[in-house]
Scaffold this motif. Structure first.
Motif, mmCIF file in Angstrom:
data_model
loop_
_atom_site.group_PDB
_atom_site.id
_atom_site.type_symbol
_atom_site.label_atom_id
_atom_site.label_comp_id
_atom_site.label_asym_id
_atom_site.label_seq_id
_atom_site.Cartn_x
_atom_site.Cartn_y
_atom_site.Cartn_z
ATOM 1 N N VAL A 233 0.831 -1.198 0.000
ATOM 2 C CA VAL A 233 0.000 0.000 0.000
ATOM 3 C C VAL A 233 0.871 1.255 0.000
ATOM 4 N N GLY A 234 2.157 1.084 0.341
ATOM 5 C CA GLY A 234 3.057 2.228 0.350
ATOM 6 C C GLY A 234 4.458 1.807 0.755
ATOM 7 N N ALA A 235 5.287 2.808 1.026
ATOM 8 C CA ALA A 235 6.659 2.547 1.463
ATOM 9 C C ALA A 235 7.117 3.716 2.329
ATOM 10 N N ILE A 236 8.217 3.507 3.031
ATOM 11 C CA ILE A 236 8.785 4.587 3.853
ATOM 12 C C ILE A 236 10.239 4.785 3.433
ATOM 13 N N ALA A 237 10.565 5.994 2.975
ATOM 14 C CA ALA A 237 11.897 6.263 2.440
ATOM 15 C C ALA A 237 12.975 6.167 3.519
ATOM 16 N N GLU A 238 12.745 6.843 4.632
ATOM 17 C CA GLU A 238 13.735 6.969 5.704
ATOM 18 C C GLU A 238 14.322 5.635 6.149
ATOM 19 N N THR A 239 13.512 4.588 6.125
ATOM 20 C CA THR A 239 13.952 3.306 6.671
ATOM 21 C C THR A 239 14.011 2.196 5.618
ATOM 22 N N GLY A 240 13.627 2.469 4.376
ATOM 23 C CA GLY A 240 13.613 1.429 3.346
ATOM 24 C C GLY A 240 12.543 0.381 3.610
ATOM 25 N N THR A 241 11.393 0.844 4.082
ATOM 26 C CA THR A 241 10.318 -0.060 4.521
ATOM 27 C C THR A 241 9.213 -0.143 3.472
ATOM 28 N N ILE A 242 8.637 -1.334 3.281
ATOM 29 C CA ILE A 242 7.413 -1.427 2.492
ATOM 30 C C ILE A 242 6.228 -1.608 3.438
#
Lengths: 479, 179
Positions: free
Chosen positions: B94-103
Motif C-alpha cells: 500500500v506504500g513505502a517509507i523512504a527513511e527506513t527502506g520499509t514497504i
C-alpha cells in the motif's frame, strides 16, 4: 563465607557462558550508542520525552485502560482482564477449549514467560510451540531465556547443534545458517497446522486500540497469517496515549534493543482480519495481565513500569555481563530485573532482595534507558526496603562495630583520636598473614582521623560556597 | 503529558531535498533489500537465481505476465498445502517509507498474507507516489485497515552467537518493485 545467591551464581559461572554473555551484550551496547548519536543531534531529548510520556501513562492507567478496552471492543476484539498469572493462563485455556483448539504457535512475549504459559498449556494437553528461534531452542532444551531480547545469549552454536540433533532436527551441524534453515523448515508446517496464534504487544495505542508488535524473524506474522484465532497477552502498562507517539517509541525501541533503525516487521493490529483477506484470524482476544503490576504501581518504584523491554540496560550493565541472566532467577534479568523482579514477588520480596544489592550503582543503566528510568535510585529504594523488612544479607561484612561507633558522637570522636595508634603499630608483625602480605608491598598511609572535623570548624562563616546538592530524600519531596 | 512535535523522531540529514525513491532505494539496500523499477530486471534476477515457480496477486498478473517467459510457472491462487512450492510471491504494497527502506502492506491491498510471507523471495509492488518520507508521516497514514505491517528488508535473526542470518520464517530476499 556464604554469599548472596546472585554473587554465588556469578562466581560459579562457566567461563564459556561468561564470555558469550560479555561479548554479546558489549557488541549490542556499542552499536546502539553509535546509531543514536550518528542519527540524532540530541538523542537524550528523545528518551527524556519518551520517559515523560510513559510516566504520564503509568500515572493515568485508570483512565487509559477503560479507553483502550472500549476501543478494542468497538474494533471487534474480545477483551479479558487477568489479575494473576493463573487467571491469564486460564483465560487462554478457556479460549482454546471453546474453539476446540489443541495447537498453539507462540511468538515471543515476556508476559507469557511470567505466567509460564507454554508449560501450563502442555500440562492441560495442548501443544504450545515457541516460534522465535531463540525461544524455540530454549523450549526444546527445557532451559530459560537469559536475556529479554536475545534469549540464548548464554548458549554457543555447539550446544544448539547438539540439542537439535537430540530433538530429531537433523545430524549434528553447528553452522548458524543450517540451524536457522532447519528451524524454518520444521516450524513453517507447525504454523499451518496450528489453531491459535499467541503474541504479546510492544505498545497499545489508547487512541486507536492498535496493538503494535515488533519482530525480526517474521514469526509473529506467520502466527497471524496461518491461524484463525489470535490471542494477545499484554501487560497493563504497555499503553501509549496516541498513535502520534508511536514513531518516537519505535525509533527508540529498535535502536536500544538490537541497534536497528527499525525492526524488520512492525505490525499494527486493531482487530480480526479484514473480510476480504483470505489469511489471518477471524477472532481476536486481548488479555490484559496485571500479575503484580498494580502493586508496583502502588510502590515508590512505579517508574519501572515505563519499561519497554528493550534490554539496553542488560547490555551495558557490568554486573549482568559478569553474572549472566540466569543469575537473576527471574524472567527479567539485569538492572530492570533487579528492580522489577523483587517487586513482582509481592509478599515474597525477601526471596529476591539480593538483586538490588548486586549493583555498583554506576548509573550506566539510567544513561541508556530509552524511557529514562532512574534505575539506581529505584535500586536504593529497594535496598532500603530490604533493610526495613530485616531481610538477612549474607556476604555483607560485619558492620555492627562500625555502626555502634558512628551513631554515638562521643565514641566516634574518641575512636578518631585513638586511631592514631595505628601510626605506631609495627605493621610488619601483623598477626594476620593476608594483611602482612598487603603491607609488604604497600605502605599504610598515616592516620588522618579527625582532620575533616578540624577543617569544618575553621571554615565557619564562609558563605560564598555553593549549597550542597539536595539529598535523594529531599529531591523526592520536591517532586 | 509532555507536548512535543514528531520532528523529534525524524532522523537528521536523511531526506533533505532528495527524491523519496532515491532515499528509499538507498535505505532498503542498507538492510539487504533490493529496489527495482523495471519488471524486466526483476524477471532477469528471478531467472538468474532459478526462482521459477511463484505466486502472483491475480490483479497484478495481467500487467506482469508479458515480462515472464515460458520457463516460469506462476500461480494466481495460493495453496497453503504447498507452502514450499513457491520460490517467490508477488503482492501489492500500500506504500513505502523512504527513511527506513520499509514497504507497507495491509489487508485491503495485499492479496494474501501468506503469499507475501512464505516464499523465499517477496516482491512488493509499490506505487512511486505512495512513498512516505519518514516514520511520523507513515504512522499518520496508517489508515483504517485492521492489519498494517511494515516490512524492512528480509526476515532475519541474530539469535545464534549474534551472527546475522537472513530468511528465518519470512522471506530471505525482499524486493520492492516501484512502479
Amino acid at each position: 563465607m556464604r554469599f548472596q545467591q546472585i554473587d554465588q551464581f556469578a562466581a560459579e559461572l562457566k567461563a564459556d557462558t561468561r564470555a558469550a554473555v560479555y561479548d554479546g551484550s558489549k557488541k549490542g551496547h556499542e552499536k546502539r550508542t553509535k546509531l543514536l548519536f550518528d542519527e540524532y543531534a540530541d538523542p537524550d531529548r528523545l528518551r527524556r520525552i519518551a520517559g515523560e510520556v510513559k510516566q504520564h501513562v503509568v500515572e493515568n492507567l485508570d483512565t487509559y485502560l477503560p479507553q483502550v478496552e472500549a476501543k478494542l471492543k468497538a474494533n471487534g476484539v474480545i477483551v479479558h482482564w487477568a489479575a494473576t498469572a493463573e487467571a491469564a493462563n486460564q483465560a487462554v485455556l478457556g479460549i482454546m477449549r471453546a474453539r476446540g483448539a489443541t495447537k498453539m504457535v507462540k511468538a515471543k512475549t515476556m508476559v507469557s514467560e511470567e505466567t509460564e504459559l507454554a508449560h501450563f498449556l502442555e500440562k492441560h494437553g495442548m501443544e504450545a510451540l515457541e516460534t522465535d528461534l531463540g525461544e524455540f531452542i530454549v523450549q526444546i532444551d527445557g532451559d530459560h531465556p537469559s536475556h529479554i531480547v536475545k534469549p540464548i545469549i548464554h548458549k554457543n552454536r555447539r550446544e544448539i547443534a547438539t540439542s537439535f540433533e537430540e530433538n530429531g532436527l537433523g545430524a549434528y551441524n553447528d553452522d548458524p545458517q543450517t540451524i536457522t534453515r532447519r528451524a524454518r523448515h520444521f516450524l513453517r508446517h507447525k504454523y499451518l497446522e496450528a489453531d491459535v496464534g499467541l503474541t504479546g504487544a510492544n505498545f497499545v495505542s489508547a487512541e486507536s486500540g492498535r496493538l503494535v508488535l515488533v519482530t525480526n524473524e517474521g514469526n509473529s506474522r506467520f502466527c497471524l497469517a496461518a491461524t484463525k484465532c489470535h490471542i494477545a497477552m499484554v501487560g497493563i502498562e504497555k499503553i501509549v496515549p496516541r498513535d502520534y507517539d508511536l514513531a518516537l517509541f519505535l525509533n527508540l525501541l529498535a535502536r536500544s534493543g538490537t541497534a536497528q533503525e527499525l525492526t524488520v516487521y512492525t505490525e499494527y493490529i486493531s482487530g480480526p482480519k479484514s473480510p476480504t483477506q483470505p489469511d489471518g484470524p477471524e477472532e481476536m482476544h486481548v488479555i490484559f495481565v496485571d500479575n503484580g503490576r498494580t502493586e508496583v504501581l502502588a510502590s515508590d518504584c512505579r517508574d519501572i513500569l515505563r519499561c519497554i523491554r528493550c534490554g539496553a540496560c542488560l547490555n551495558v550493565c557490568p554486573v549482568y555481563r559478569q553474572a549472566s541472566g540466569h543469575a537473576y532467577r527471574s524472567v527479567y534479568p539485569g538492572p530492570v530485573g533487579a528492580v522489577l523482579s523483587p517487586l513482582m514477588m509481592g509478599d515474597k520480596f525477601p526471596q529476591k532482595a539480593d538483586l538490588p544489592k548486586a549493583s555498583s550503582l554506576c548509573g550506566a543503566c539510567h544513561e541508556v534507558c530509552p524511557v529514562n528510568i532512574p534505575i539506581p535510585d529505584l535500586l536504593l529504594r529497594l535496598r532500603n526496603r530490604a533493610k526495613e523488612e530485616n531481610v538477612p544479607s549474607p556476604g555483607t561484612p560485619p558492620m555492627g562495630a562500625w555502626a555502634l561507633l558512628a551513631s554515638q558522637p562521643t565514641a566516634w570522636r574518641a575512636s578518631l583520636f585513638g586511631g592514631k595508634i595505628i601510626n605506631y603499630l609495627p605493621t610488619k608483625l601483623l598477626p594476620i598473614p593476608a594483611l602482612r602480605a598487603w603491607e609488604a608491598k604497600r605502605s599504610l598511609p598515616a592516620w588522618r582521623g579527625g582532620e575533616f572535623r578540624k577543617w569544618l570548624k575553621t571554615r565557619k562563616g564562609r558563605a560564598n560556597v555553593s549549597p550542597p546538592a539536595p539529598s535523594r530524600a529531599e529531591a523526592k519531596k520536591a517532586d | 503529558m509532555p507536548d512535543y512535535t514528531t520532528e523529534l523522531a525524524v532522523m537528521r540529514q536523511m531526506m533533505g531535498s532528495r527524491d523519496a525513491l532515491v532515499v528509499f532505494a538507498e535505505r532498503l539496500a542498507l538492510v539487504n533489500g533490493i529496489a527495482l523499477t523495471d519488471p524486466a530486471a526483476l524477471v532477469a534476477r528471478l531467472r538468474e537465481n532459478k526462482w521459477l515457480h511463484g505466486y502472483c496477486d491475480p490483479t497484478l498478473w495481467p500487467a506482469l505476465a508479458p515480462f515472464f517467459g515460458a520457463d516460469f510457472k506462476v500461480e494466481t491462487t495460493y495453496d497453503r498445502k504447498r507452502v514450499d512450492d513457491y520460490a517467490f510471491g508477488i503482492t501489492r504494497a500500500v506504500g513505502a517509507i523512504a527513511e527506513t527502506g520499509t514497504i507497507v502492506l495491509n489487508d485491503a491491498t495485499t492479496s494474501r498474507r501468506l503469499g507475501a510471507l512464505t516464499p523465499w523471495v517477496h516482491i512488493a509492488v509499490v506505487e512511486r507516489a505512495r512513498i512516505f518520507s519518514d516514520l511520523p508521516e507513515a504512522v499518520a497514514g496508517l489508515g483504517p485497515d485492521t492489519n498494517v505491517i511494515w516490512v524492512t528488508g528480509p526476515s532475519k535473526t541474530a539469535d545464534v552467537e549474534g551472527i546475522l542470518i537472513e530468511g528465518v520464517h519470512g522471506p530471505g530476499v525482499q524486493i520492492a518493485l516501484v512502479v
